[in-house]
Design a protein around this motif. Sequence first.
Motif, PDB file in Angstrom:
ATOM      1  N   GLN A  88       6.909  -9.480   2.786  1.00 48.46           N
ATOM      2  CA  GLN A  88       8.312  -9.481   2.365  1.00 48.46           C
ATOM      3  C   GLN A  88       8.595  -8.354   1.379  1.00 48.46           C
ATOM      4  OE1 GLN A  88       8.436 -13.701   1.112  1.00 48.46           O
ATOM      5  NE2 GLN A  88       9.975 -14.017   2.709  1.00 48.46           N
ATOM      6  N   ALA A  89       7.664  -8.086   0.486  1.00 46.68           N
ATOM      7  CA  ALA A  89       7.848  -6.982  -0.455  1.00 46.68           C
ATOM      8  C   ALA A  89       7.910  -5.643   0.284  1.00 46.68           C
ATOM      9  CB  ALA A  89       6.707  -6.970  -1.470  1.00 46.68           C
ATOM     10  N   LEU A  90       7.094  -5.486   1.316  1.00 47.02           N
ATOM     11  CA  LEU A  90       7.123  -4.257   2.116  1.00 47.02           C
ATOM     12  C   LEU A  90       8.452  -4.124   2.842  1.00 47.02           C
ATOM     13  CD1 LEU A  90       5.693  -1.804   3.423  1.00 47.02           C
ATOM     14  CD2 LEU A  90       4.776  -3.382   5.143  1.00 47.02           C
ATOM     15  N   ALA A  91       8.933  -5.209   3.430  1.00 47.13           N
ATOM     16  CA  ALA A  91      10.198  -5.167   4.167  1.00 47.13           C
ATOM     17  C   ALA A  91      11.381  -4.881   3.260  1.00 47.13           C
ATOM     18  CB  ALA A  91      10.404  -6.497   4.899  1.00 47.13           C
ATOM     19  N   TRP A  98      12.530  -1.528   9.569  1.00 51.12           N
ATOM     20  CA  TRP A  98      12.134  -2.796  10.191  1.00 51.12           C
ATOM     21  C   TRP A  98      10.638  -3.013  10.016  1.00 51.12           C
ATOM     22  CZ3 TRP A  98       8.444  -1.852  13.803  1.00 51.12           C
ATOM     23  CH2 TRP A  98       8.480  -0.605  14.459  1.00 51.12           C
ATOM     24  N   THR A  99      10.247  -4.259  10.085  1.00 50.20           N
ATOM     25  CA  THR A  99       8.830  -4.626  10.057  1.00 50.20           C
ATOM     26  C   THR A  99       8.565  -5.656  11.150  1.00 50.20           C
ATOM     27  OG1 THR A  99       9.215  -6.362   8.410  1.00 50.20           O
ATOM     28  CG2 THR A  99       8.550  -4.180   7.585  1.00 50.20           C
ATOM     29  N   VAL A 100       7.394  -5.548  11.759  1.00 50.95           N
ATOM     30  CA  VAL A 100       6.970  -6.515  12.768  1.00 50.95           C
ATOM     31  C   VAL A 100       5.581  -7.004  12.375  1.00 50.95           C
ATOM     32  CG1 VAL A 100       6.375  -6.894  15.180  1.00 50.95           C
ATOM     33  CG2 VAL A 100       8.314  -5.430  14.602  1.00 50.95           C
ATOM     34  N   ALA A 246      -1.631  -7.814  10.264  1.00 56.06           N
ATOM     35  CA  ALA A 246      -1.148  -6.449  10.037  1.00 56.06           C
ATOM     36  C   ALA A 246       0.362  -6.434  10.211  1.00 56.06           C
ATOM     37  CB  ALA A 246      -1.810  -5.463  10.990  1.00 56.06           C
ATOM     38  N   VAL A 247       0.962  -5.303   9.848  1.00 58.43           N
ATOM     39  CA  VAL A 247       2.416  -5.153   9.951  1.00 58.43           C
ATOM     40  C   VAL A 247       2.723  -3.790  10.560  1.00 58.43           C
ATOM     41  CG1 VAL A 247       4.629  -5.223   8.754  1.00 58.43           C
ATOM     42  CG2 VAL A 247       2.697  -6.554   7.869  1.00 58.43           C
ATOM     43  N   LEU A 248       3.524  -3.795  11.621  1.00 59.21           N
ATOM     44  CA  LEU A 248       4.047  -2.546  12.177  1.00 59.21           C
ATOM     45  C   LEU A 248       5.324  -2.209  11.427  1.00 59.21           C
ATOM     46  CD1 LEU A 248       3.657  -3.294  16.003  1.00 59.21           C
ATOM     47  CD2 LEU A 248       1.939  -2.469  14.386  1.00 59.21           C
ATOM     48  N   VAL A 249       5.446  -0.962  10.996  1.00 61.50           N
ATOM     49  CA  VAL A 249       6.553  -0.574  10.122  1.00 61.50           C
ATOM     50  C   VAL A 249       7.314   0.598  10.728  1.00 61.50           C
ATOM     51  CG1 VAL A 249       7.202   0.222   7.817  1.00 61.50           C
ATOM     52  CG2 VAL A 249       5.247  -1.319   8.098  1.00 61.50           C
ATOM     53  N   GLY A 250       8.635   0.462  10.793  1.00 61.64           N
ATOM     54  CA  GLY A 250       9.513   1.563  11.169  1.00 61.64           C
ATOM     55  C   GLY A 250      10.331   1.987   9.973  1.00 61.64           C
ATOM     56  N   LEU A 251      10.455   3.283   9.760  1.00 64.26           N
ATOM     57  CA  LEU A 251      11.151   3.810   8.591  1.00 64.26           C
ATOM     58  C   LEU A 251      12.517   4.364   8.970  1.00 64.26           C
ATOM     59  CD1 LEU A 251       8.147   5.692   6.929  1.00 64.26           C
ATOM     60  CD2 LEU A 251       8.932   3.350   6.508  1.00 64.26           C
ATOM     61  N   VAL A 257       7.517   8.736   5.059  1.00 62.04           N
ATOM     62  CA  VAL A 257       6.208   8.207   5.423  1.00 62.04           C
ATOM     63  C   VAL A 257       5.241   8.221   4.249  1.00 62.04           C
ATOM     64  CG1 VAL A 257       4.124   8.713   6.749  1.00 62.04           C
ATOM     65  CG2 VAL A 257       6.328   8.637   7.895  1.00 62.04           C
ATOM     66  N   PHE A 258       5.128   9.366   3.599  1.00 63.89           N
ATOM     67  CA  PHE A 258       4.129   9.494   2.531  1.00 63.89           C
ATOM     68  C   PHE A 258       4.545   8.720   1.280  1.00 63.89           C
ATOM     69  CE2 PHE A 258       3.637  13.360   5.146  1.00 63.89           C
ATOM     70  CZ  PHE A 258       2.349  13.115   5.595  1.00 63.89           C
ATOM     71  N   ALA A 259       5.847   8.592   1.057  1.00 65.51           N
ATOM     72  CA  ALA A 259       6.311   7.800  -0.085  1.00 65.51           C
ATOM     73  C   ALA A 259       5.950   6.330   0.106  1.00 65.51           C
ATOM     74  CB  ALA A 259       7.817   7.966  -0.258  1.00 65.51           C
ATOM     75  N   VAL A 260       6.164   5.811   1.316  1.00 66.70           N
ATOM     76  CA  VAL A 260       5.817   4.412   1.590  1.00 66.70           C
ATOM     77  C   VAL A 260       4.300   4.229   1.579  1.00 66.70           C
ATOM     78  CG1 VAL A 260       5.968   2.544   3.279  1.00 66.70           C
ATOM     79  CG2 VAL A 260       7.930   4.043   2.894  1.00 66.70           C
ATOM     80  N   GLN A 261       3.566   5.221   2.070  1.00 65.80           N
ATOM     81  CA  GLN A 261       2.104   5.158   2.004  1.00 65.80           C
ATOM     82  C   GLN A 261       1.634   5.041   0.560  1.00 65.80           C
ATOM     83  OE1 GLN A 261       0.377   8.496   4.234  1.00 65.80           O
ATOM     84  NE2 GLN A 261      -0.910   7.008   5.297  1.00 65.80           N
TER      85      GLN A 261
END
Length: 424
Positions: A88-91, A98-100, A246-251, A257-261
Amino acid sequence: MRALLGLAARSAWSRRFVLALIVLSIALSTFLLLGIERLRQDVRQNFAQAVSGTDLIVGPRTGAVQLMLYAVFRVGSATNNIGWDSVQALAAQRQVAWTVPIALGDSHRGFAVVGTTPAYFEHFRYGERQPLVLATGRAFGDGLSHVYEAVIGAEVAERLGYRLGQRLVLSHGDGAFAANDHADKPFTVVGVLARTGTPVDRSVHIPLSGIEAIHLDWIAGAPMPGAKISAEAAAAQDLTPRTVTAVLVGLKSRAAVFAVQRWVRGYGDEPLMAVLPGVALDELWEVLGAGERALQAVSVLVAVVSLAGLVAVILAGLDARRRELAILRSVGAGPRQVLALLAVEGALVTLCGVLLGALACAGAIALLGDIALQRWGQVLHARWPGPDEMRLMGLLLLGGWLASLVPGWRAYRLSLADGLSPRA
């Protein structure tokens, strides 16, 4: 030159049976070389496109290759899970579109079970960002009435003969022990996905709430003694996931990408990691590169043997042709013309073999494309030979021409007297 080509063609025709065997040998080596090269390219393309449109895959801190193996290819198992609060924190991150979440660990008759949300069917992409398509039925939904629904991949449906309405029982882990079956909470097939040529075809998809429901009366991987909960009672409870694999993440933007990493790497509640699927897939392919190179080495050896056969046959037939070559010399053909004659013959034989092998390879791909997709989930692309394949064909032609110079050089050195009076 035209006369020389005509003479070479007529001479080859007079020995057509023997040369036909050499043409067939070169054709088979060409078929093998081009076939392996095309298969290598298509397997790598399918491998790299097992997941697309996903910017990051987030999982417990482990190796990038290991994360890709179990999250995408359903191979192996996770060393740890991710807490639902972390999901939830990631989403909630503003860069995340989106997150799956996916939960693994169960199976059905050897096929992996994937617990996920309806967003999986909306956002998951493969190949050239192709969406999942339902061949029949529908995707499962949220809510109490959808807890025990399942959407199966095309290969699962084909190999097990499942249709809509089929009841199936899941197994805990790999299903090696009958006591691990969740027989008290069966699922119903509500949808069958169209074939994708990816691990999706070999997966059984159920809601995350279904994963929670079948494990309510389990602890530490085993059923709790005397704590049997019926399917109806389990569905009525709070089935909010506690952990996922695991979580699939769309930005919203690839630039994030690198900021979320960095955010994932620095997340303080539990150790997590985020990998770029493309980079991790390339790294994983390098692990499999030894087998690829071994196949290429075998095909090269076959080509070398075929060209060696070309040399052997021409050399073996040279004694029988010494009188023919001597007559050519007597009517004015010089040693260089004799050398050129044999070189042209070898080049023509090699060209015929290479073209026949290339046509056979194209025909095989066209005929076996559907079979490869249906039986092995492998997409074979019928297309014009690419640069790598053209380079291989060019090398075969060059090799055949160079091989023909060996007997040509010997014929070059034959004398007129030796040809007219051959030794017994």
